[in-house]
Design a protein around this motif. Structure first.
Motif, PDB file in Angstrom:
ATOM      1  N   GLY A 117      -0.838  -4.691  -3.719  1.00  0.00           N
ATOM      2  CA  GLY A 117      -0.659  -3.870  -5.055  1.00  0.00           C
ATOM      3  C   GLY A 117      -2.018  -3.423  -5.431  1.00  0.00           C
ATOM      4  N   MET A 118      -3.110  -4.137  -5.259  1.00  0.00           N
ATOM      5  CA  MET A 118      -4.468  -3.340  -5.773  1.00  0.00           C
ATOM      6  C   MET A 118      -4.588  -2.373  -4.921  1.00  0.00           C
ATOM      7  SD  MET A 118      -6.449  -7.149  -6.239  1.00  0.00           S
ATOM      8  CE  MET A 118      -7.818  -6.248  -6.437  1.00  0.00           C
ATOM      9  N   TRP A 119      -4.377  -2.365  -3.400  1.00  0.00           N
ATOM     10  CA  TRP A 119      -4.441  -1.115  -2.700  1.00  0.00           C
ATOM     11  C   TRP A 119      -3.718   0.042  -3.206  1.00  0.00           C
ATOM     12  CZ3 TRP A 119      -1.157   1.159   0.978  1.00  0.00           C
ATOM     13  CH2 TRP A 119      -1.535   2.007   2.112  1.00  0.00           C
ATOM     14  N   VAL A 120      -2.468  -0.191  -3.453  1.00  0.00           N
ATOM     15  CA  VAL A 120      -1.614   0.972  -3.940  1.00  0.00           C
ATOM     16  C   VAL A 120      -2.075   1.559  -5.428  1.00  0.00           C
ATOM     17  CG1 VAL A 120       0.626   1.401  -4.785  1.00  0.00           C
ATOM     18  CG2 VAL A 120       0.325   0.198  -2.669  1.00  0.00           C
ATOM     19  N   ASP A 121      -2.573   0.604  -5.997  1.00  0.00           N
ATOM     20  CA  ASP A 121      -2.741   1.063  -7.302  1.00  0.00           C
ATOM     21  C   ASP A 121      -3.993   1.995  -7.310  1.00  0.00           C
ATOM     22  OD1 ASP A 121      -0.793  -0.280  -8.873  1.00  0.00           O
ATOM     23  OD2 ASP A 121      -2.083  -1.939  -9.514  1.00  0.00           O
TER      24      ASP A 121
ATOM     25  N   LEU B 157       1.955  -1.789   7.232  1.00  0.00           N
ATOM     26  CA  LEU B 157       2.609  -2.078   5.968  1.00  0.00           C
ATOM     27  C   LEU B 157       3.883  -2.242   6.020  1.00  0.00           C
ATOM     28  CD1 LEU B 157       0.453   0.637   4.202  1.00  0.00           C
ATOM     29  CD2 LEU B 157       0.208  -1.814   3.966  1.00  0.00           C
ATOM     30  N   ALA B 158       4.686  -3.315   5.084  1.00  0.00           N
ATOM     31  CA  ALA B 158       5.976  -3.534   5.104  1.00  0.00           C
ATOM     32  C   ALA B 158       6.721  -2.412   4.189  1.00  0.00           C
ATOM     33  CB  ALA B 158       6.002  -4.809   4.373  1.00  0.00           C
TER      34      ALA B 158
ATOM     35  N   CYS C  44      -1.109   9.333   3.174  1.00  0.00           N
ATOM     36  CA  CYS C  44      -0.292   8.986   4.611  1.00  0.00           C
ATOM     37  C   CYS C  44      -1.734   8.626   5.371  1.00  0.00           C
ATOM     38  CB  CYS C  44       0.216  10.193   5.103  1.00  0.00           C
ATOM     39  SG  CYS C  44       1.822  10.633   4.091  1.00  0.00           S
ATOM     40  N   SER C  45      -2.745   9.171   5.347  1.00  0.00           N
ATOM     41  CA  SER C  45      -3.663   8.795   6.523  1.00  0.00           C
ATOM     42  C   SER C  45      -4.374   7.386   5.816  1.00  0.00           C
ATOM     43  CB  SER C  45      -4.983   9.539   6.081  1.00  0.00           C
ATOM     44  OG  SER C  45      -4.593  10.823   6.514  1.00  0.00           O
ATOM     45  N   ALA C  46      -4.204   6.918   4.636  1.00  0.00           N
ATOM     46  CA  ALA C  46      -4.518   5.608   4.394  1.00  0.00           C
ATOM     47  C   ALA C  46      -3.377   4.673   4.786  1.00  0.00           C
ATOM     48  CB  ALA C  46      -4.614   5.466   2.773  1.00  0.00           C
ATOM     49  N   VAL C  47      -2.169   4.923   4.857  1.00  0.00           N
ATOM     50  CA  VAL C  47      -1.182   4.009   5.581  1.00  0.00           C
ATOM     51  C   VAL C  47      -1.333   3.959   6.881  1.00  0.00           C
ATOM     52  CG1 VAL C  47       1.278   3.944   6.019  1.00  0.00           C
ATOM     53  CG2 VAL C  47       0.573   4.692   3.883  1.00  0.00           C
TER      54      VAL C  47
END
Length: 234
Positions: free
Chosen positions: A24-28, A109-110, A98-101
């Motif tokens: 969640g922190m990563w997404v934020d 990642l789920a 997308c690169s981060a994913v």
């Protein structure tokens, strides 16, 4: 044995909580950076004479051969230019996400994290367009068409988001942008731009795979431009 199983279950549940918090922190953080990049990109359009010049902007568009009906009722061959790709800042935001994913590989990642990412990015995109400089829309019809193209393309890629109220906000932003375009021109261009955006989406679907896979749009081959309704008195 029962105590060990219970302890193992608690450990797994605890690790899942930690995973969710960390992701969640990563997404934020990614969504925060995305919004800043979009705001900077939109504000930059105000500063760069290149983007405000209709002739320069149209040079980046794709020419489409059309059979048009003239005022005398006869048909004539003409070319119409429509956007074929998004502006650099719009592409960069999606590509960087997308690169981060792809950089998260062990474990991958789920699905719930990817949907959260799509949701936060979609919200960040709409917020950036809601706060863009109002004067930006007064430079040219062409720039407004391009901005609407970018907005819709980005939201197509992020169609897997889970923010139920977002569509109404998107409609308001789109209406604000397209209200600056001559209504007759907008009516004529809309099917052409929609077809062009579909093609752009299909071309980018591999690169944007981590986000596109959540909800695929435009899975069919877009209709031929020559099959679209012919405008009158253009």
């Amino acid at each position: 044995e029962g105590g060990v199983e219970a302890l193992a279950k608690q450990l797994v549940e605890g690790l899942d909580v930690v995973r969710r918090l960390g992701h969640g922190m990563w997404v934020d953080w990614i969504a925060h950076i995305a919004r800043k990049e979009l705001e900077h990109g939109l504000a930059g359009l105000e500063d760069e004479a290149f983007w405000k010049s209709p002739s320069e902007l149209v040079k980046r568009w794709e020419e489409v051969d059309m059979q048009l009906e003239g005022e005398d009722g006869g048909m004539r061959q003409d070319r119409v230019c429509v956007p074929a790709c998004v502006l650099p800042h719009s592409f960069a935001v999606l590509f960087n996400a997308c690169s981060a994913v792809h950089q998260v590989t062990d474990p991958p990642l789920a699905g719930d994290t990817l949907r959260l990412l799509a949701t936060r990015l979609a919200v960040a995109t709409v917020e950036a367009y809601e706060t863009m400089p109002p004067s930006l829309l007064g430079h040219s019809d062409q720039l407004c068409v391009q901005l609407a193209f970018d907005l819709d393309f980005t939201l197509n890629v992020l169609a897997g988001h889970e923010e139920p109220t977002l569509e109404r906000r998107v409609d308001r932003v789109r209406d604000t942008i397209t209200a600056q375009v001559d209504p007759i021109d907008l009516q004529f261009l809309t099917p052409l731009v929609d077809t062009s955006r579909t093609r752009a989406y299909q071309r980018a679907s591999v690169v944007m795979g981590p986000l596109v896979q959540l909800k695929r749009m435009h899975t069919r081959t877009p209709a031929s431009l020559s099959s679209l309704p012919k405008p009158i008195n253009i």
